[in-house]
Design a protein around this motif. Sequence first.
Motif, mmCIF file in Angstrom:
data_model
loop_
_atom_site.group_PDB
_atom_site.id
_atom_site.type_symbol
_atom_site.label_atom_id
_atom_site.label_comp_id
_atom_site.label_asym_id
_atom_site.label_seq_id
_atom_site.Cartn_x
_atom_site.Cartn_y
_atom_site.Cartn_z
ATOM 1 N N GLN A 89 1.012 -1.006 0.078
ATOM 2 C CA GLN A 89 -0.259 -0.088 0.058
ATOM 3 C C GLN A 89 0.808 1.094 0.168
ATOM 4 O O GLN A 89 0.570 1.988 -0.770
ATOM 5 C CB GLN A 89 -1.118 0.012 1.375
ATOM 6 C CG GLN A 89 -2.183 -0.868 2.183
ATOM 7 C CD GLN A 89 -3.037 -1.064 2.613
ATOM 8 O OE1 GLN A 89 -3.794 0.003 2.270
ATOM 9 N NE2 GLN A 89 -2.694 -1.517 3.509
ATOM 10 N N SER A 90 2.076 1.389 0.573
ATOM 11 C CA SER A 90 2.894 2.221 0.766
ATOM 12 C C SER A 90 3.561 3.083 -0.443
ATOM 13 O O SER A 90 3.695 3.783 -0.574
ATOM 14 C CB SER A 90 3.355 2.140 2.304
ATOM 15 O OG SER A 90 4.696 1.064 1.909
ATOM 16 N N VAL A 91 4.451 1.469 -0.871
ATOM 17 C CA VAL A 91 5.084 1.777 -2.395
ATOM 18 C C VAL A 91 4.017 2.169 -3.226
ATOM 19 O O VAL A 91 4.276 2.971 -3.732
ATOM 20 C CB VAL A 91 5.563 0.656 -2.278
ATOM 21 C CG1 VAL A 91 5.637 0.433 -4.275
ATOM 22 C CG2 VAL A 91 6.776 0.127 -1.429
ATOM 23 N N PHE A 92 2.471 1.724 -3.838
ATOM 24 C CA PHE A 92 1.704 2.646 -4.211
ATOM 25 C C PHE A 92 0.952 3.920 -3.926
ATOM 26 O O PHE A 92 1.257 4.904 -5.558
ATOM 27 C CB PHE A 92 1.119 1.473 -4.524
ATOM 28 C CG PHE A 92 1.152 0.653 -5.610
ATOM 29 C CD1 PHE A 92 0.788 0.143 -7.167
ATOM 30 C CD2 PHE A 92 1.470 -0.760 -4.999
ATOM 31 C CE1 PHE A 92 1.734 -0.949 -7.905
ATOM 32 C CE2 PHE A 92 2.145 -2.216 -6.252
ATOM 33 C CZ PHE A 92 1.766 -1.483 -7.459
ATOM 34 N N CYS A 93 0.900 3.737 -2.656
ATOM 35 C CA CYS A 93 0.571 5.006 -2.962
ATOM 36 C C CYS A 93 1.090 6.411 -3.236
ATOM 37 O O CYS A 93 1.404 7.340 -3.396
ATOM 38 C CB CYS A 93 0.026 5.348 -1.743
ATOM 39 S SG CYS A 93 -0.879 7.363 -0.495
ATOM 40 N N GLY A 94 2.483 6.238 -2.792
ATOM 41 C CA GLY A 94 3.893 7.051 -2.552
ATOM 42 C C GLY A 94 3.905 7.430 -4.005
ATOM 43 O O GLY A 94 4.472 8.540 -4.554
ATOM 44 N N GLY A 110 4.424 9.818 0.085
ATOM 45 C CA GLY A 110 3.478 9.473 0.862
ATOM 46 C C GLY A 110 3.732 7.998 0.675
ATOM 47 O O GLY A 110 2.792 7.482 1.615
ATOM 48 N N ARG A 111 4.730 7.903 1.272
ATOM 49 C CA ARG A 111 5.094 5.956 1.724
ATOM 50 C C ARG A 111 5.438 6.620 3.025
ATOM 51 O O ARG A 111 5.044 5.096 3.916
ATOM 52 C CB ARG A 111 6.685 6.178 0.361
ATOM 53 C CG ARG A 111 6.929 3.888 1.069
ATOM 54 C CD ARG A 111 8.309 3.709 0.302
ATOM 55 N NE ARG A 111 8.127 3.472 -1.040
ATOM 56 C CZ ARG A 111 8.641 3.062 -1.210
ATOM 57 N NH1 ARG A 111 10.101 2.271 -1.315
ATOM 58 N NH2 ARG A 111 8.954 3.464 -3.049
ATOM 59 N N VAL A 112 5.936 7.052 3.555
ATOM 60 C CA VAL A 112 6.613 7.060 5.380
ATOM 61 C C VAL A 112 5.195 7.328 5.521
ATOM 62 O O VAL A 112 4.821 7.317 7.468
ATOM 63 C CB VAL A 112 7.598 8.108 5.559
ATOM 64 C CG1 VAL A 112 8.679 7.769 4.572
ATOM 65 C CG2 VAL A 112 6.872 9.396 5.131
ATOM 66 N N LEU A 113 4.153 7.941 5.284
ATOM 67 C CA LEU A 113 2.553 8.457 6.640
ATOM 68 C C LEU A 113 2.070 7.341 6.737
ATOM 69 O O LEU A 113 1.493 7.067 7.247
ATOM 70 C CB LEU A 113 2.154 8.594 5.653
ATOM 71 C CG LEU A 113 2.444 10.992 4.892
ATOM 72 C CD1 LEU A 113 1.355 11.060 3.909
ATOM 73 C CD2 LEU A 113 1.878 11.014 6.114
ATOM 74 N N PHE A 114 2.693 5.447 6.089
ATOM 75 C CA PHE A 114 1.967 4.430 6.689
ATOM 76 C C PHE A 114 2.750 4.408 7.621
ATOM 77 O O PHE A 114 2.358 2.997 8.235
ATOM 78 C CB PHE A 114 1.927 3.294 5.216
ATOM 79 C CG PHE A 114 1.728 3.578 4.506
ATOM 80 C CD1 PHE A 114 -0.242 3.166 4.063
ATOM 81 C CD2 PHE A 114 1.283 5.121 3.287
ATOM 82 C CE1 PHE A 114 -1.178 2.877 3.668
ATOM 83 C CE2 PHE A 114 -0.136 5.163 2.504
ATOM 84 C CZ PHE A 114 -1.488 3.394 2.620
#
Length: 324
Positions: A89-94, A110-114
């Motif tokens: 999820q974090s990679v694709f959101c990033g 986008g990634r580290v917000l997870f």
Amino acid sequence: MSNRTKKILGIVLKMAILLLVAWVLYRKLNNHQNLREFERLMRSLGTDIVVTTLSVVIALMFANWLLEVVKWRYLCRHIERISLWKATQSVFCGLTWAVFTPNRIGEYGGRVLFLKPRKRIFGVVAMGVGALAQLVLTSVAGSLSIAWFLNRFFDIGPLWGLALWLAAAGYSAFFLILYFNVKWINSWIRRIGLLRKFHRFFEILTNYSRKELMVVFINSIARFVIFTSQYCILMLVIIPDIEFLPMLLLIFILFFVQAALPTLDLFDFGVRSVTASYLYAHITDHDIAVMAIASCIWFINLILPAILGSVFVLKINFFGDTAS
């Protein structure tokens, strides 16, 4: 802010991001001449070849980002244990966030917000380690290929030719040494006055052993092979008479230029297309086909995952732990 205010603000931010993604992607893709040209070229090859080729290229895209998911989860081990699904999820959101920022800087946010709020800055540093591994490969392959390109296609003389090879070798060695001694960066940060107060975030760099760095590096090599293969497959299918080795080395130069020039993912097709057209003009006169291929790779590797990643924007909790 109260919890209710934070929740409302979070929803507003998510909706704003999703609407912005939808609007800008529609504007850019609706009038993309190179993608239409690619569609025309593929139609001329026959349905079976088109379906097989695009299926392989798209499958390689998913393999590429799956490797990045594995790498990101591995790098997070010293920060926070996350599941493979949360890493996905974090990679694709990033990737969705990367669309709007120069050189994909937004991918970090986008990634580290997870990650948990207190771990997010450490996550940025850890992600930087993975990005450095990829940059090392791009720099080594790209600089050596540039030396070959200038020696082959320009009359620079043997002395300058040798100097270029030595410069490329030195440039490559620098990046390789820096990567496998990434903890040096923490020492440098501590010596710079303005940055000294942030050195505690960079101390995570000392936690990565050379064995762990090698694991990340091997993962990056696999990714490099995958997205190089995507270009090779499309070029060999659409331009079957092209020379393989020059084609391969020019791909490395294309990657190098893309990494060196600040640009937005949404406008990256322009950089890719123009650069590819100039480089490949030295070995083929199918410049329209080359530009179309570069645009297709841009769409499959960056824009398509960004669209998929927009779903995971809804999973972000800007002000606290992200729901799984």
